[in-house]
Structure formats: C-alpha cells, structure tokens
Design a protein around this motif. Structure first.
Motif, short mmCIF file in Angstrom:
data_model
loop_
_atom_site.label_atom_id
_atom_site.label_comp_id
_atom_site.label_asym_id
_atom_site.label_seq_id
_atom_site.Cartn_x
_atom_site.Cartn_y
_atom_site.Cartn_z
N LYS A 128 0.82 -1.21 0.00
CA LYS A 128 0.00 0.00 0.00
C LYS A 128 0.85 1.27 0.00
O LYS A 128 1.94 1.30 0.58
CB LYS A 128 -0.92 0.02 1.22
N TYR A 129 0.33 2.30 -0.64
CA TYR A 129 0.93 3.61 -0.51
C TYR A 129 0.72 4.10 0.92
O TYR A 129 -0.27 3.77 1.57
CB TYR A 129 0.29 4.60 -1.48
N MET A 130 1.67 4.89 1.38
CA MET A 130 1.54 5.44 2.73
C MET A 130 1.84 6.93 2.71
O MET A 130 2.57 7.42 1.85
CB MET A 130 2.51 4.74 3.69
N ALA A 131 1.26 7.63 3.66
CA ALA A 131 1.53 9.06 3.79
C ALA A 131 1.55 9.43 5.27
O ALA A 131 0.86 8.81 6.09
CB ALA A 131 0.46 9.88 3.07
N ILE A 132 2.36 10.44 5.58
CA ILE A 132 2.26 11.08 6.90
C ILE A 132 1.40 12.31 6.72
O ILE A 132 1.51 13.01 5.69
CB ILE A 132 3.65 11.46 7.44
N GLU A 172 -4.66 2.61 -1.63
CA GLU A 172 -4.41 1.67 -2.73
C GLU A 172 -4.13 2.42 -4.03
O GLU A 172 -3.55 1.86 -4.96
CB GLU A 172 -5.65 0.78 -2.95
N ASP A 173 -4.60 3.67 -4.13
CA ASP A 173 -4.57 4.36 -5.42
C ASP A 173 -4.07 5.81 -5.34
O ASP A 173 -4.14 6.53 -6.33
CB ASP A 173 -5.97 4.34 -6.05
N LEU A 174 -3.60 6.23 -4.19
CA LEU A 174 -3.11 7.60 -3.93
C LEU A 174 -4.23 8.64 -3.85
O LEU A 174 -4.00 9.77 -3.43
CB LEU A 174 -2.08 8.05 -4.97
N LEU A 175 -5.45 8.28 -4.26
CA LEU A 175 -6.56 9.24 -4.29
C LEU A 175 -7.47 9.10 -3.08
O LEU A 175 -8.13 10.05 -2.67
CB LEU A 175 -7.41 9.03 -5.55
N HIS A 176 -7.59 7.89 -2.56
CA HIS A 176 -8.48 7.60 -1.44
C HIS A 176 -7.64 7.05 -0.30
O HIS A 176 -6.86 6.11 -0.50
CB HIS A 176 -9.55 6.59 -1.86
#
Lengths: 349, 349
Positions: A196-200, A219-223
């Motif tokens: 999965k993509y991750m963000a802080i 999963e898609d950077l948008l949601h």
C-alpha cells in the motif's frame, strides 16, 4: 549542518509576479526533487496587491467569473473594529478569516542544487472554490516515473490537502482533495509498503487531541484510510505545540528518515528528524532530542513571520543531503549535511 | 411529524450495565435498520462509575492491561483549580480533555418498530488507543446483504470515525478509522453512485471554515477521498452554528432524503431535512427552512444535555417513516411521519 554561504538561494525579488497588479512577498517552502540531471524546486510564491491605499489592507483572492477563476483584490480599512490583523499571515474580518497573501506554485531549476533560476510564469495556479485562498507547501514524491505533488489547498471551507501529478513538470494533472480539513503537512512515501501507498499527515483537532503526525494508507493515492497516530508533541520541548512532516521520507539502510518541523510556545519553528522502521513506519526508532536546525541567521529571524525554518523537500546529491527550507516565511534557504550525520544525532526511542 | 405516544422508547433503566462497576446514564443516538422482519436499533449506551465518592468526579476510560483492553475508573477531585467541568459531556483536567461517560454500542430488537427489547450485553465495546474514550453515534448502511456501521471513535488522539461491518448483528468486523480527526456524523449511501461509494461527513475545522457537511467518495469503503463541501451552516437560522448528517440517506423518487441536525447559538439541537440530487448528491435541491423537529417534550428538554434532538437512523415501514432520535443526550425516542410530508415541507433551492 551547514548553512549554504550564499543563502538565501531564492528571494521574492528573484520571482516575477503572476499578474501586473500583484507583487511577490514570499518565495519559500519549496518541494524539491531530482529530475533529468537537474534539481527542481517547486516554490510556494505568495503575492499581495502591488498598489494599495495607505489606509487599507488589500489582498488577492480567487473568485469565479464568466471567464473562469480570476484574481480579485479585496480591501479592508485598517483599524476597522471588526478586523483582527494581529497575525501577519491571516486576518479575520467580520468573523471570516482571510489570508494576507495568495500563494501559487512556481518552478525553479538548478544544475548544482545551489544556484537556481526561477521560471517567469507559474507552474500551478489556485482555482476558485476549495483553493480560493491559495496553494501552499508542496511536497514531491517520485513513484515509478511519475511525480506526485501534495499541496495545501486553502479556502473559506478550510485548510485541506490536494494531490497533483506530472511527468514533465510542464503539465500538471489535478486530482482533488485527498485529506479533508483541517489537515496539512502531507508527505507520500516514495514506494509501497506491504502493498500500500503510505503518507504522513497532520490533522489539527478542534476539541480533543494535539496536532501530531499520523499515518494513512491508500491503494490508489486518491483515497486514504487506515489512519493511526504515530508521533505526538513533547512537553517542554522545542516541538511542544505542534509538529508536522517536512520532506518526503528518505529510505536509508536504517529506516525511513523524516525531517519534520516542530513549533514551541514562542511560535518558533525548528527542524528535527525522526527515524521510522523501514518495514513498518508506524514504529519510531529514534528522534531528535534537540533541533537539527533552529532559526538563527538574519533571514531566518526576520520576515513575514520571523523565527521560522520549515522544510518541504530534501535531495540527496552525491554524499550530501541538501535540505531546502523556507526561512521566516519569506525566502528559500539551503542547509547542507549528510544522512549519516542526522541519523547519528538522533536519540533512540 | 408525530411523537410516539409512549416516548421515550428506550431509557437508561432499560439497559443493563456492561460491568458491575458501571451504571448506564444514557441510551440514545441509535442507528436503525430493518433486519429479518425486525427493526434493529444499535444504541449508544453511555456509562459512568456506579459508586463514586461525593467529592470526586469518577469516570471510566479504556486502558491497556496484560489481559487486553480494560475499563479503568479515573477520579478527579471536584473543585480542583485545574479542572473545567462546565460541559456535562466533557471535562478538561490539567489541559487534557476527558469524556464524563464511556459509550459502547448495544443492540435492541422490535417487531413493530415501537416496542424494543434491549440485549443484556454489548454488541461492540470500545478498544484501547483510538477508542479509549468510547464508541458513539452509529449509523447502519445496508449494501448488498452486508451491514456497514460507521461510528465515532473518541480517544485522547481526537474524535474520528471508524467502520465496522456485520452479516448477522452477532459478529462484527472492525475496519479501523476511515476519517481522521476531527470528523464525525458520517453516513454512507446505500448504493454506489457513478461507480463509487459515497458518504456525507462533517469535518470540524480549527482555523478556517465552519462545521458543515461534505461528501467523500470511495472504491472500497475503507479509503476515502474526492472531498467536497456541499452544505453549510446558515446565518441567523436554527442551523447557524454547526450541522451534521443524521440518518443514512434514503432514496426517494425525488432524490436522496437526508435528515440532519442543526445547532443554534443557544446550543439547541434540532432536526431538519435536505433533498440531494439522485444522480449527483453534491447538488442540493431543497432544504428545511424551519426544523422538522425541535426539542419541546420534557424528555427532550432535560437530560445529560438538554434541548437536544439528534438522529442516527430512520426506517421506512409500510407507508410510515420512523425517525429514531436521541433526546436530551439521554433517551431514545420515536417520531412518526412520511417521506412525502418531509419532502413537501422543504424549500426548493
């Protein structure tokens, strides 16, 4: 940590205004990335009205017109009883907050990471509605040949974070809000972790909770979802009031290195660092006990908001780590160090 | 709109406490759904300490123990100089907010939608960490044979919204936070629209913006984005301070009917309705100029927090619309109307 001798590297005077009615007052908080043998900065350029009557505060906002979104100048008489202009960045008039400047994003290019030439025209302009008060604080993440830009979108509806993308830094796709208000300081990791993509991100709670750093997954950077708080402010410390991610996390052999900002009770913004587990970034391995950079140079102490160093981007170049940072909410400066030096300075948790 | 003659339909005395050390003080804000020829309510049951010393405020929170998350009682001396207990729902001690009650979710069943029997044990208990202060205000959405429950998750980290799901209302899957703080009043639409799940949510901005209703979209119900604000508070109105979605939106031939709550300057909570376009719920077709339900009955005027009506669920039964609502943050009541009556009362936008 060494300040570059020719700091600041970008000043408002180096940037042409986006419209003849405007003047550039700040060029700061730049995202940074390596692209085709160059270092690119995506600057936040803050503008205000060029000519304003002496008795008035005049500032630009974006409004709908028949020809699309346009910059409009708004004027408020100084000393109005329903005006609060105690914060240099924001004013409140008749209960409605406004920003004193309108920011867009502007590209600057360099061959050596030190000397930059700023493009004469904007890369991304704010739109009406959810960007009516501007685009701020971009961070650039390179994933599989594409460059993803998270940036703050400010409007009367709130302070949120939007996503844009580009292949060439000429054409930018806009993908809407990915974090609802109030949420900013969003950095996307440069690779998927456990699929999965991750963000802080840094939600700013209203009634319960402190402004700390959270993880999110996508999963898609948008949601985005699967939120968890990973790091909080620390009492009686340089980062006791609020913290937020700075640069995009850097993969090192010891884990993810994240340069973040912390704010203390005197509203002083410093930079520190945190090392997150390489396989599970919710796990904190080490953190700066003292800041790695505090506002000390004249251009860090005085500006639109003095006593501020704030990064949105770092670049590894040969053996150096180049930390680009906004100073005093006004100019862009460069600090030079190494990944090793920063990691060695951290206190294990 | 008719109040059911035997209101309130669920009172704290109808609910057995979850632990012998606790007493039930509120049974309110229930999600509602039709399931196997019955009407189910998923009540928010708020508990506090059964026995407390007279000089102390004693309340439960969830803490980690070697045996897993457990209820612990916390006591604070009344009149402490660093205690603010002016809000009956929340107290602030040494700068840290706490809730005066700890909520879990409890099932109640009915054959006619009027007389309910409450299960003797909880359906969903709060966990430690992001639910340490409780689970609140569930909404139940039926999609393709599965029941999805959004509920507030409150903790020292903030007020956020989590997702759970069930097939049978016996076993509940827990899916973590879907909206970061501060965000609550989340209702998921019962079908995909233009290929995506949709939800209404209510972010509470800290620095800029008013607490209004936003849309979000999702591909998988777990990760959300594409945020847009669709509806705001209205000056000098019954919904001038904040608004939030109430029941899960109901598809009608004229569009999506959403019963929402509005709060005015006297902290009075009323119910109103809004009709959203059937194909594009970001478009508002009509909205209540006056509330459809205002606190007037004795059980709505007095309780833990008086002057409150607040819904988390409605059910269509034959030609009736049954609106279940929390009254005075203490009991559960029922109002009976029809979809047609509500839609006819709305003012076209």
């Amino acid at each position: 940590m060494l300040r570059y001798e020719n700091n600041p590297i970008v000043k408002p005077g180096d940037v042409q205004p986006s419209l003849k009615e405007l003047k550039v007052v700040c060029a700061f908080n730049a995202g940074a990335v390596k692209f085709k043998n160059q270092i690119l900065l995506l600057l936040r350029v803050a503008e205000t009205a060029k000519d304003a009557e002496a008795d008035y505060i005049t500032f630009p906002i974006i409004e709908h017109t028949n020809e699309g979104p346009k910059v409009k100048l708004k004027s408020i008489k100084k000393g109005s009883p329903d005006l609060d202009d105690s914060d240099p960045r924001m004013l409140i008039y008749q209960g409605q907050p406004y920003l004193t400047t309108l920011s867009h994003l502007r590209l600057a290019r360099s061959d050596d990471g030190r000397q930059f030439s700023v493009n004469p025209t904007p890369a991304m302009l704010p739109q009406a509605d959810l960007e009516a008060f501007g685009l701020e604080d971009p961070r650039i993440t390179h994933i599989d040949g594409k460059y993803y830009i998270t940036h703050t979108a400010v409007s009367p509806a709130g302070i949120a974070t939007a996503l844009a993308s580009t292949d060439d830094f000429k054409n930018f796709g806009r993908h809407g809000l990915i974090f609802a208000p109030e949420n900013r300081d969003v950095v996307i990791f440069p690779e998927k972790i456990e699929g999965k993509y991750m963000a802080i991100h840094r939600p700013y709670p209203k009634h319960i909770g402190t402004p700390g750093m959270w993880l999110g997954r996508s999963e898609d950077l948008l949601h985005w979802g699967e939120y968890q708080k990973i790091m909080d402010v620390r009492e009686d410390s340089w980062d006791c009031v609020r913290i937020g991610a700075g640069a995009v996390p850097l993969r090192t052999p010891k884990g993810w290195l994240e340069i973040y900002h912390g704010v203390d009770k005197d509203n002083r913004y410093c930079l520190g660092a945190v090392l997150l587990d390489g396989d599970n970034p919710s796990k904190i391995l080490a953190r700066s006990k003292e800041p790695i950079l505090t506002p000390e140079a004249p251009y860090e102490l005085k500006g639109l908001l003095g006593n501020v160093v704030f990064t949105c981007g770092v670049v590894e170049l040969k053996d150096e780590l180049l930390i680009y940072y906004g100073a005093a909410d006004s100019v862009t400066a460069l600090a030079i160090t190494t990944v090793e030096e920063i990691i060695n300075s951290l206190e294990p948790i």
